[in-house]
Design an enzyme around this catalytic site. Structure first.
Site, short mmCIF file in Angstrom:
data_model
loop_
_atom_site.label_atom_id
_atom_site.label_comp_id
_atom_site.label_asym_id
_atom_site.label_seq_id
_atom_site.Cartn_x
_atom_site.Cartn_y
_atom_site.Cartn_z
N MET A 36 0.86 -1.17 0.00
CA MET A 36 0.00 0.00 0.00
C MET A 36 0.90 1.23 0.00
O MET A 36 1.65 1.45 0.95
CB MET A 36 -0.90 -0.03 1.23
N ARG A 68 -6.83 -1.85 9.34
CA ARG A 68 -7.07 -1.33 10.69
C ARG A 68 -7.48 -2.43 11.66
O ARG A 68 -7.01 -2.45 12.80
CB ARG A 68 -8.11 -0.21 10.63
N TYR A 73 0.58 3.53 12.76
CA TYR A 73 0.26 3.37 11.35
C TYR A 73 -1.19 2.95 11.10
O TYR A 73 -1.92 2.63 12.02
CB TYR A 73 1.25 2.46 10.63
N GLU A 74 -1.56 3.01 9.81
CA GLU A 74 -2.95 2.78 9.37
C GLU A 74 -3.94 3.73 10.02
O GLU A 74 -5.05 3.38 10.36
CB GLU A 74 -3.37 1.33 9.62
N GLY A 75 -3.52 4.98 10.17
CA GLY A 75 -4.33 5.99 10.85
C GLY A 75 -3.99 5.98 12.32
O GLY A 75 -4.29 5.03 13.03
#
Length: 596
Positions: free
Chosen positions: A159, A300, A444-446
């Protein structure tokens, strides 16, 4: 050495998260209880006997030379053995070679992989997310060429979002895509923090890259998603020429050293006849962020599982050390010489805190996966009302599963170092590695702050706030059942659960009213403590749900004891968290002047 807690995982899946009820109702196709047990048992064996022994090799890092990354010794063979077992394809569509199993089994096995080695397991996490994005948004040609080998794990996925100047704010990214005229595009730009952007696990790496078209509008509305393979693929499926992309360097990180975190350069002319990495549009032009969110939502939940995994691994390591390390004489110790430190009340408190929070976060994450599976099942049955309910439940639990669980992973790993004492600060025990590895997951991932914003501003208002109110109502019924049980072994559990639920209900109502009144800044000031309040309360209720299951054995007694410990020792925090939501906003806003 880590041993997969297969029995705990199976119990939580079946009796807390809802897998058993779904099986009994026939909502999961041909899946049977026996097959679930067989999958979990074999996953536990593979994680414990094949992944865990190679975890420490990851500390050697991933050297890169001329764009070629070498993974730690034994890891490439381990990966190939892992995909040969079919583990990458568990949830993939059967149309392209997948097993079509529910998300619940994927996250349960993912916990085992990550407890064994988070750094090793990161590769498959990104690949599975790429599978979801390609399956949901790519055209049939791209699916035909790439999906089967991504599902099997023969090829891996990445990603590519972040750039040096564009982290969470993707609206300012600069990577560009120029149409060639034959349906392909040439990609130019730099991406950073690309997990497994280059490695020696697989023959091809399929990059999903966010970029801008020449006439794209500014901001997030002008972002498109492109599939950019490391090697181009011929019509017969064989690998063709090397694409114009390269791993420029690998980051030197606090933890997860065995996972190559790459800086990727697209289109510098190193490969191919002309500059520009060749890629193909996934989804519609300027709608790339919506496509990428399919991948990010998958990630997430799986990052939340990493938090669960780190908490479990840290607990096991700390318990083993505490059972062997002798120091002092604990009260009531009747043995010879010094007692094992596990006999000391302070150590017991630390270990019980780790175990109860690990189990609480596991229950939340598994329940989130269950909601996803129930929504999919309802879609297949054409039950639109049930599908809407379960989608909203998955939406509500995803930011909690991600943020609360990863915070718990760090907390538990830190407590694990404390249990080890001075030896916890020494690398050879492995406790420090777990703390270092776990620290990336809340980022990470928000980031977890972004998850809190998402929870408060997008998830609480679902159905006018009625869904979250209904969820709290379900939790209240579980707490009431503990009270009705009238079992003295529960102690003050029912009262403590009801007090925590009152705190959660008050804070939820306050936030919904603040949003309705347009007081968004005040709502966001309380978002992070609310996220903790939500996770701690719901996690404790899930422990109670498990403790109510009658099995008539020592495990039942242990579940009751752990539930009581959590309620009577950890839930006192909820009143302070409620106050931080309902009363702390103005003090936070006023305190800005102190930031100098």
């Amino acid at each position: 050495m880590y041993r997969a807690p297969v029995e705990d995982i199976a119990f939580t899946l079946k009796h807390v998260a809802g897998l058993q009820a779904a099986l009994d109702a026939g909502h999961l196709g041909d899946l049977t209880d026996d097959l679930v047990d067989a999958i979990l048992t074999e996953a536990g064996r593979f994680a414990s006997e094949e992944v865990a022994p190679l975890a420490e090799e990851g500390e050697r890092g991933t050297p890169v030379k001329d764009g070629v990354v070498t993974t730690p010794p034994g890891w490439a063979d381990l990966y190939r053995n892992w995909i040969a077992g079919g583990w990458n394809s568990l949830t993939g569509t059967p149309d392209y070679g997948g097993q079509g199993l529910p998300t619940m089994l994927s996250v349960a096995t993912s916990e085992m992989w990550n407890s064994s080695s988070m750094a090793f397991s990161l590769c498959s996490l990104l690949t599975m997310g790429a599978v979801e994005a390609v399956e949901a948004h790519a055209d049939e040609r791209l699916k035909r060429i790439y999906l089967e080998k991504l599902i099997s794990g023969e090829w891996t996925g990445t990603m590519n979002l972040t750039e040096p100047h564009a982290g969470s704010d993707l609206g300012v990214l600069k990577t560009r895509a120029e149409p060639v005229g034959d349906g392909s595009y040439r990609i130019f730009g730099q991406k950073i923090f690309i997990t497994y952007g280059e490695h020696d696990f697989a023959d091809n790496i399929i990059h999903l890259v966010l970029a801008r078209l020449p006439d794209a509008p500014p901001g997030t509305k002008g972002i498109s998603l492109f599939l950019v393979p490391k090697f181009l693929v011929n019509d017969d499926g064989s690998l063709g020429a090397r694409n114009d992309l390269i791993c420029h360097s690998v980051e030197h990180k606090l933890g997860i050293h065995g996972s190559p975190t790459c800086t990727m350069i697209y289109g510098d002319g190193k490969f191919g006849d002309e500059a520009g990495a060749i890629g193909w549009l996934v989804g519609e032009e300027n709608r790339g962020l919506a496509c990428m969110f399919t991948m990010m939502n998958n990630a997430r939940l799986n990052v939340g599982i990493q938090g669960v995994a780190m908490a479990e691994a840290a607990y096991q390591k700390a318990l083993e050390y505490a059972s062997e390390r002798t120091q002092g004489r604990a009260p009531g110790w009747q043995g010879q010489g010094m007692s094992p430190i596990v006999e000391h009340p302070d150590i017991q408190r630390n270990l019980l805190t780790m175990k109860s929070l690990a189990q609480a976060s596991r229950s939340i994450a598994f329940s989130c996966a269950h909601a996803i599976d129930m929504a999919d099942s309802a879609d297949e049955r054409g039950d639109t009302e049930a599908a809407k309910f379960w989608r909203e439940r998955a939406n509500l639990l995803t930011p909690i599963a991600k943020a609360f669980s990863t915070d718990i992973g760090v907390d538990a790993a830190s407590i694990g170092v404390q249990v080890h004492g001075g030896m916890g600060f020494i690398e050879e025990t492995g406790a420090a590695r777990l703390l270092r590895d776990s620290r990336i997951a809340p980022i990470y991932e928000g980031t977890n702050g972004i998850q809190a914003i998402d929870l408060v501003t997008r998830k609480l208002p679902q159905s006018g706030g009625e869904h979250v109110k209904g969820y709290i109502g379900e939790l209240k019924e579980i707490a009431a059942e503990v009270g009705r049980k009238n079992n003295p072994d529960f102690g003050m559990t029912a009262d403590k659960l009801e007090e925590a639920l009152a705190d959660l209900e008050t804070a939820t109502s306050w936030l919904l009213q603040a949003l309705q009144d347009g007081r968004v800044e005040e709502a966001l000031a309380g978002a992070t403590p609310y996220q903790r309040l939500f996770g701690l309360t719901s996690g404790a209720i899930y422990l109670a749900k498990g403790a109510l299951v009658e099995t008539g054995d020592a495990l039942e007694n242990g579940r009751i004891a752990l539930c009581r410990f959590c309620a009577e020792n950890l839930l006192g925090e909820t009143s302070a968290l409620r106050n931080a939501v309902t009363e702390g906003a103005q003090s936070l806003i006023q305190a800005r002047s102190a930031l100098n």
